[in-house]
Motif scaffolding. Structure first.
Motif, PDB file in Angstrom:
ATOM      1  N   LYS A  27       6.142 -38.663 120.904  1.00  0.00           N
ATOM      2  CA  LYS A  27       5.137 -37.751 121.426  1.00  0.00           C
ATOM      3  C   LYS A  27       5.445 -36.310 121.060  1.00  0.00           C
ATOM      4  O   LYS A  27       4.538 -35.512 120.817  1.00  0.00           O
ATOM      5  N   THR A  28       6.711 -35.962 121.005  1.00  0.00           N
ATOM      6  CA  THR A  28       7.066 -34.567 120.808  1.00  0.00           C
ATOM      7  C   THR A  28       7.446 -34.230 119.375  1.00  0.00           C
ATOM      8  O   THR A  28       7.821 -33.101 119.095  1.00  0.00           O
ATOM      9  N   ILE A  29       7.370 -35.209 118.458  1.00  0.00           N
ATOM     10  CA  ILE A  29       7.586 -34.882 117.051  1.00  0.00           C
ATOM     11  C   ILE A  29       6.451 -33.973 116.580  1.00  0.00           C
ATOM     12  O   ILE A  29       5.287 -34.237 116.828  1.00  0.00           O
ATOM     13  N   GLN A  30       6.826 -32.903 115.902  1.00  0.00           N
ATOM     14  CA  GLN A  30       5.830 -31.976 115.375  1.00  0.00           C
ATOM     15  C   GLN A  30       5.665 -32.216 113.873  1.00  0.00           C
ATOM     16  O   GLN A  30       6.650 -32.362 113.154  1.00  0.00           O
ATOM     17  N   MET A  31       4.438 -32.257 113.397  1.00  0.00           N
ATOM     18  CA  MET A  31       4.180 -32.348 111.966  1.00  0.00           C
ATOM     19  C   MET A  31       3.181 -31.272 111.580  1.00  0.00           C
ATOM     20  O   MET A  31       2.145 -31.117 112.219  1.00  0.00           O
ATOM     21  N   GLY A  45       2.969 -30.575 101.295  1.00  0.00           N
ATOM     22  CA  GLY A  45       3.899 -31.414 102.028  1.00  0.00           C
ATOM     23  C   GLY A  45       3.566 -31.511 103.495  1.00  0.00           C
ATOM     24  O   GLY A  45       2.737 -30.763 104.026  1.00  0.00           O
ATOM     25  N   HIS A  46       4.220 -32.455 104.148  1.00  0.00           N
ATOM     26  CA  HIS A  46       4.201 -32.567 105.602  1.00  0.00           C
ATOM     27  C   HIS A  46       5.612 -32.290 106.095  1.00  0.00           C
ATOM     28  O   HIS A  46       6.567 -32.990 105.716  1.00  0.00           O
ATOM     29  N   LEU A  47       5.741 -31.275 106.928  1.00  0.00           N
ATOM     30  CA  LEU A  47       7.033 -30.893 107.494  1.00  0.00           C
ATOM     31  C   LEU A  47       7.106 -31.426 108.917  1.00  0.00           C
ATOM     32  O   LEU A  47       6.253 -31.123 109.758  1.00  0.00           O
ATOM     33  N   TYR A  48       8.125 -32.239 109.181  1.00  0.00           N
ATOM     34  CA  TYR A  48       8.321 -32.832 110.506  1.00  0.00           C
ATOM     35  C   TYR A  48       9.479 -32.129 111.207  1.00  0.00           C
ATOM     36  O   TYR A  48      10.517 -31.865 110.603  1.00  0.00           O
ATOM     37  N   LYS A  49       9.284 -31.863 112.505  1.00  0.00           N
ATOM     38  CA  LYS A  49      10.326 -31.237 113.312  1.00  0.00           C
ATOM     39  C   LYS A  49      10.648 -32.147 114.495  1.00  0.00           C
ATOM     40  O   LYS A  49       9.761 -32.787 115.053  1.00  0.00           O
ATOM     41  N   PRO A  50      11.905 -32.195 114.871  1.00  0.00           N
ATOM     42  CA  PRO A  50      12.320 -33.143 115.915  1.00  0.00           C
ATOM     43  C   PRO A  50      11.857 -32.746 117.305  1.00  0.00           C
ATOM     44  O   PRO A  50      11.342 -31.640 117.531  1.00  0.00           O
ATOM     45  N   ALA A  51      12.049 -33.650 118.256  1.00  0.00           N
ATOM     46  CA  ALA A  51      11.703 -33.389 119.653  1.00  0.00           C
ATOM     47  C   ALA A  51      12.467 -32.164 120.145  1.00  0.00           C
ATOM     48  O   ALA A  51      13.613 -31.925 119.760  1.00  0.00           O
ATOM     49  N   ASN A  52      11.801 -31.397 121.003  1.00  0.00           N
ATOM     50  CA  ASN A  52      12.417 -30.201 121.589  1.00  0.00           C
ATOM     51  C   ASN A  52      12.911 -29.231 120.534  1.00  0.00           C
ATOM     52  O   ASN A  52      13.948 -28.569 120.693  1.00  0.00           O
TER      53      ASN A  52
END
Length: 324
Positions: A27-31, A45-52
């Protein structure tokens, strides 16, 4: 040498298949969609950032790439999201000439240009204030591409491969039938290149097909033929530029192994492509290395829970050790 034989458990398959939509990590993964430049071209590209995610902190980052002609919405995106769930910043992107990235001719394959794109992706990630170190993960063809990267660029601190496609000159007759056939494909590719230079017309063939002999890859291609799997990804085109034959047949990641001192993990199986070449490549690597031998078939490592779980668990632990 640290070689492990690993059999994924039924429980891990169950956990993957039954993950709830409101699972907190997912739920908290940011793309976010991002762009960066390579040789004056805009790559998408798609940049993914982790939870919190906290931009004031430093994170290890991983570039992910997929098979020949694939786009970021396929296996590169699958692994990017899963690794972001493990706490990494990840980047899945379209190589030039593919997907949403710029570049002409479209669907043109060139390992040397892909190396430039991977280096540009590395530069982009290192420009982000919250990125500390960069690694790379290649699935299928991109395993060979990241081998080129590891041999050339010491900014890459760790590399992983999954179901690697690692050809060399010795296996080409087996793959394409004969030396005469290989020479004819080179000639057809050269003629297509001349045609494009003179007219701007880009000759295209099918990239994959179960039976059509005009395709560049013919055989049981279930991942690409199945519209519920890779074949249903709307951003992907089952096309290859004919002028790709020259650089594609010159693709030789096997020759790079002896140049690689970067920590390197390989996840493969007897049912994946060219297993003997993978073992030889592994033996030739010069640095810290791990070989994970799973089960299943090549395409299983693109999207099937059991094989993807195996690969994610192993490479995430490896990257954590070598990128932090």
């Amino acid at each position: 040498m640290n070689t492990k034989l690993f059999l994924i458990t039924v429980l891990s398959v169950f956990a993957f298949a039954n993950a709830k939509p409101n699972d907190n990590s997912k739920k908290t993964i940011q793309m976010e969609k991002v762009t960066f430049n390579a040789d004056g071209l805009v790559l998408s590209g798609h940049l993914y950032k982790p939870a919190n995610f906290d931009s004031s902190k430093k994170y290890p980052a991983i570039i992910t790439g997929g098979s020949l002609t694939s786009v970021k919405e396929q296996m590169a995106g699958t692994y990017a999201q899963r690794l972001a769930e493990k706490g990494f910043v990840t980047l899945a992107f379209d190589y030039r000439n593919y997907g949403e990235s710029e570049g002409q001719p479209r669907q043109f394959e060139d390992p040397e240009l892909k190396l430039k794109d991977l280096q540009a992706a590395t530069t982009y990630l290192l420009s982000l204030s919250y990125v500390e170190n960069v690694g790379a993960l290649g699935v299928c063809t991109s395993a060979g591409n990241v081998a080129y990267l590891a041999a050339e660029d010491d900014r890459i601190k760790a590399v992983g491969t999954v179901a690697a496609w690692l050809p060399d000159e010795s296996v080409l007759p087996m793959l394409y039938g004969s030396e005469d056939t290989i020479q004819k494909l080179r000639e057809v590719g050269l003629e297509a290149k001349k045609k494009f230079a003179n007219t701007g017309e880009n000759d295209i063939i099918l990239a994959y097909h179960n039976e059509d002999k005009t395709a560049s890859h013919v055989g049981p291609m279930e991942y690409y033929m199945d519209t519920t799997r890779g074949g249903g990804v709307k951003e992907w085109k089952n096309e290859l530029s004919v002028m790709s034959w020259g650089p594609w047949l010159d693709f030789d990641p096997m020759s790079k192994a002896k140049e690689i001192k970067t920590p390197f993990m390989m996840v493969h199986s007897d049912g994946s492509a060219l297993p003997d070449n993978v073992k030889k490549f592994y033996n030739d690597l010069q640095g810290e290395k791990e070989l994970i031998w799973g089960d299943g078939y090549h395409f299983d490592y693109y999207d099937q829970p059991k094989q993807v779980n195996l690969a994610v668990e192993e490479v995430s632990a490896f990257f954590s050790k070598n990128l932090n």
